[in-house]
Design a protein around this motif. Structure first.
Motif, PDB file in Angstrom:
ATOM      1  N   TRP A 181     -53.243 -49.112  18.170  1.00  0.00           N
ATOM      2  CA  TRP A 181     -53.798 -47.786  18.496  1.00  0.00           C
ATOM      3  C   TRP A 181     -52.808 -46.987  19.334  1.00  0.00           C
ATOM      4  CZ3 TRP A 181     -58.777 -47.065  21.987  1.00  0.00           C
ATOM      5  CH2 TRP A 181     -59.085 -45.701  22.083  1.00  0.00           C
ATOM      6  N   SER A 182     -52.257 -47.607  20.361  1.00  0.00           N
ATOM      7  CA  SER A 182     -51.320 -46.911  21.236  1.00  0.00           C
ATOM      8  C   SER A 182     -50.084 -46.437  20.475  1.00  0.00           C
ATOM      9  CB  SER A 182     -50.909 -47.836  22.387  1.00  0.00           C
ATOM     10  OG  SER A 182     -49.946 -47.214  23.209  1.00  0.00           O
ATOM     11  N   SER A 183     -49.521 -47.315  19.645  1.00  0.00           N
ATOM     12  CA  SER A 183     -48.310 -46.938  18.890  1.00  0.00           C
ATOM     13  C   SER A 183     -48.579 -45.811  17.905  1.00  0.00           C
ATOM     14  CB  SER A 183     -47.766 -48.166  18.142  1.00  0.00           C
ATOM     15  OG  SER A 183     -47.352 -49.163  19.041  1.00  0.00           O
ATOM     16  N   LEU A 184     -49.722 -45.918  17.216  1.00  0.00           N
ATOM     17  CA  LEU A 184     -50.073 -44.872  16.254  1.00  0.00           C
ATOM     18  C   LEU A 184     -50.380 -43.551  16.948  1.00  0.00           C
ATOM     19  CD1 LEU A 184     -52.344 -46.935  13.830  1.00  0.00           C
ATOM     20  CD2 LEU A 184     -50.071 -45.999  13.312  1.00  0.00           C
ATOM     21  N   LEU A 193     -57.814 -40.057  18.454  1.00  0.00           N
ATOM     22  CA  LEU A 193     -58.956 -40.717  17.814  1.00  0.00           C
ATOM     23  C   LEU A 193     -58.666 -41.027  16.343  1.00  0.00           C
ATOM     24  CD1 LEU A 193     -61.844 -38.664  19.439  1.00  0.00           C
ATOM     25  CD2 LEU A 193     -61.236 -41.051  19.889  1.00  0.00           C
ATOM     26  N   GLY A 194     -57.876 -40.192  15.708  1.00  0.00           N
ATOM     27  CA  GLY A 194     -57.447 -40.503  14.345  1.00  0.00           C
ATOM     28  C   GLY A 194     -56.613 -41.777  14.316  1.00  0.00           C
ATOM     29  N   ALA A 195     -55.798 -41.960  15.347  1.00  0.00           N
ATOM     30  CA  ALA A 195     -54.995 -43.181  15.443  1.00  0.00           C
ATOM     31  C   ALA A 195     -55.873 -44.411  15.653  1.00  0.00           C
ATOM     32  CB  ALA A 195     -53.994 -43.042  16.597  1.00  0.00           C
ATOM     33  N   LEU A 196     -56.974 -44.249  16.395  1.00  0.00           N
ATOM     34  CA  LEU A 196     -57.911 -45.354  16.582  1.00  0.00           C
ATOM     35  C   LEU A 196     -58.517 -45.776  15.244  1.00  0.00           C
ATOM     36  CD1 LEU A 196     -59.773 -47.239  18.227  1.00  0.00           C
ATOM     37  CD2 LEU A 196     -61.284 -45.265  18.579  1.00  0.00           C
ATOM     38  N   TRP A 197     -58.988 -44.793  14.489  1.00  0.00           N
ATOM     39  CA  TRP A 197     -59.566 -45.105  13.180  1.00  0.00           C
ATOM     40  C   TRP A 197     -58.516 -45.762  12.272  1.00  0.00           C
ATOM     41  CZ3 TRP A 197     -59.548 -41.522   8.525  1.00  0.00           C
ATOM     42  CH2 TRP A 197     -60.227 -42.107   7.445  1.00  0.00           C
ATOM     43  N   GLN A 198     -57.313 -45.238  12.292  1.00  0.00           N
ATOM     44  CA  GLN A 198     -56.241 -45.800  11.463  1.00  0.00           C
ATOM     45  C   GLN A 198     -55.939 -47.244  11.861  1.00  0.00           C
ATOM     46  OE1 GLN A 198     -52.587 -43.594  11.640  1.00  0.00           O
ATOM     47  NE2 GLN A 198     -51.633 -44.717   9.968  1.00  0.00           N
TER      48      GLN A 198
END
Length: 550
Positions: free
Chosen positions: A21-24, A210-215
């Motif tokens: 999540w952090s990297s994305l 939040l998009g990165a979390l979903w991804q």
């Protein structure tokens, strides 16, 4: 460009998911930051929200990486949130840091009996609650609104699963889509956004996070337009740089880390709320990040001193940023100055410099100077180190900034008064080389002196001094040993003016009385009629007396 892992469906909320999540999120903010900067209207149209969010996320990602691959979920989220807290930049970055802290407060606990879908929903809800509490006067139509909508959508998705084990990725998707919908509504909630025809910049950054979390949890990539500042269409005929008028708010942004007890911070909020606006205080466990917009930066820092121990103090003058944002321009050239006192920081900021406040005896970290160069938003930067011991740090920071495409020159200043002399001749209309040469010449033509009080008996180039003696250092060497500040200062001035001079600059420390300035001005006028004298207050952290002779 930050490392961006290949999306792999995890659907499990563990330490690996947090690292992904952090990297994305960092990669998404890197892609989006220019677009987010371009729509930055509220609370100040200074075109840096995307950059501030990216720098905050970068600090968080570094701390998470330092925690190591063996870190548990709780250790990972705590490290992530702590990194965001110590590296938070601007209003939006400070709120993002508190959002991550709220997530950590829930995920660090993991009580038995809760499904991961419910756990994530509660983490996002706590994040939104803590962010609202951190802002002195919450405003709807901002990233707070987006965070709250994401939390509501997540809670609805988790409740829809009932007692069955729901998908944590489904909850993440619901939060992301709820945030996107809320972001689209922000122009109708906040007049500044509606007039400019844009969505909220901070909210746009939160959608990317939040998009990165979903991804991270699903392996599915969010729509590109949703993470590049274009979650809704923006009328091209009315860009923020055209529609936004000159902001009439406070002139300075003050940010610092603060070590203080909870009860002291409660009183600090009241003091700062009376000084300015855009007040956000985030953190806990005796470490806080303080952000406020004020007209009196010294008073804002002094309030922090009353509450505890402030450090990493950054003071930014909004004037140039607002004018550039209003014209939609990136500055061609800027000055970054390292200064040893709050009064000097305000003085340099008024002259248009981006300042880094560093107490005597502590060299700034290269990262602090690189951050200041980024905040300057310029293609070319002239860097003024505060002293000879800081020049190596300035050179290292310059190399890092050059790698990011900024042209940087370091002026070899050895004292704050040489920096003032260089700043006085700074000409942004001249070519870069001409400006650097003129500033270097002005600094080199300024002899400098500092008065200090000896802490112990020692041998000096002027003889043996005792503890409590006043030392007059000229160009870095002890030249005069005296018993009083005024007498020693006069002796130093006499030596410095013996070889001529046109202007004397006096920078008084926080304990120096006004009578000292009057006496030294009279001394110079009596013995050197053609020499002018200017006096400044160095403020807290500055030496008892700095002297410059040009």
């Amino acid at each position: 460009m930050p490392h961006e892992p290949q999306p792999q469906p995890l659907d499990e909320l563990d330490a690996e998911a947090v690292r992904t999540w952090s990297s994305l999120a960092l990669a998404a903010l890197d892609r989006a930051r220019e677009d987010i900067d371009a729509i930055n209207v509220y609370p100040v149209a200074d075109a840096d929200t995307g950059t501030n969010l990216y720098l905050t996320a970068e600090s968080a990602d570094r701390a998470l990486d330092a925690a190591g691959a063996a870190a548990s979920l709780g250790q990972a989220v705590r490290a992530w949130a702590h990194g965001a807290l110590i590296g938070a930049r601007g209003n939006s970055g400070t709120i993002l840091a508190q959002l991550l802290r709220g997530v950590a407060d829930v995920l660090d606990d993991e009580p038995a009996g809760r499904g991961q879908d419910r756990l994530l929903a509660q983490a996002l809800t706590r994040a939104a609650q803590e962010a609202y509490e951190a802002v002195a006067h919450p405003v709807e139509g901002t990233m707070l609104t987006v965070a709250a909508a994401a939390a509501r959508a997540a809670e609805t998705a988790a409740e829809a699963a009932g007692t069955a084990a729901g998908s944590v990725a489904d909850v993440a998707r619901a939060a992301y889509e709820g945030a996107r919908a809320a972001l689209a509504d922000t122009p109708g909630q906040l007049a500044e956004l509606g007039r400019a025809g844009v969505v909220d910049a901070g909210g746009c950054g939160l959608v990317a996070v939040l998009g990165a979390l979903w991804q991270a949890l699903s392996g599915q990539e969010p729509a590109a337009e949703a993470v590049r500042g274009r979650a809704v269409s923006v009328p091209q005929q009315q860009r923020p740089c055209d529609a936004h008028e000159e902001h009439g708010g406070p002139a300075y942004e003050v940010v610092y880390l603060l070590e203080a007890a909870q009860e002291a911070v409660a009183a600090l909020r009241g003091r700062l709320d009376g000084l300015g606006d855009s007040l956000v205080v985030v953190g806990g466990d005796r470490l806080w990040n303080v952000h406020v917009h004020v007209d009196d930066p010294g008073a804002a820092v002094e309030a922090g001193v009353v509450a505890g121990r402030p450090h990493r103090i950054r003071i930014t003058h909004f004037g140039d940023e607002r004018r550039r944002a209003a014209r939609g321009e990136r500055a061609q050239r800027a000055v970054v100055a390292v200064v040893p006192g709050e009064g000097l920081a305000g003085l340099c900021a008024e002259a248009g410099a981006t300042t880094v406040l560093t107490p005597p005896g502590r060299a700034p970290d290269p990262g602090e100077l690189v951050d200041a160069v980024r905040r300057a938003h310029a293609r070319e930067v002239v860097l003024l180190p505060g002293g000879a011991d800081q020049r190596a740090v300035a050179a290292a920071a310059a190399e890092r900034a050059r790698a990011e495409g900024v042209r940087v020159a370091v002026i070899p200043t050895r004292s704050a008064v040489q920096g003032l002399a260089a700043l006085a001749v700074h000409d942004p209309e001249a070519t870069f080389d001409e400006d650097v040469v003129a500033m270097t010449a002005a600094a080199g033509a300024t002899r400098y002196a500092e008065l200090a009080v000896a802490e112990r008996q020692s041998f000096t180039s002027a003889g043996i001094c005792q503890a409590g003696d006043v030392l007059g250092l000229i160009d870095g060497d002890v030249a005069v040993i005296g018993s009083g500040l005024a007498d020693t200062a006069e002796a130093v001035l006499e030596r410095m003016l013996g070889s001529g001079g046109e202007l004397v600059t006096l920078v008084l420390g926080p304990e120096a009385p006004d009578a000292l300035a009057d006496r030294l001005e009279a001394y110079v006028q009596h013995g050197h009629l053609a020499v002018d004298t200017v006096v400044y207050r160095g403020g807290r952290h500055s030496a008892p007396l700095l002297i410059g002779v040009e």
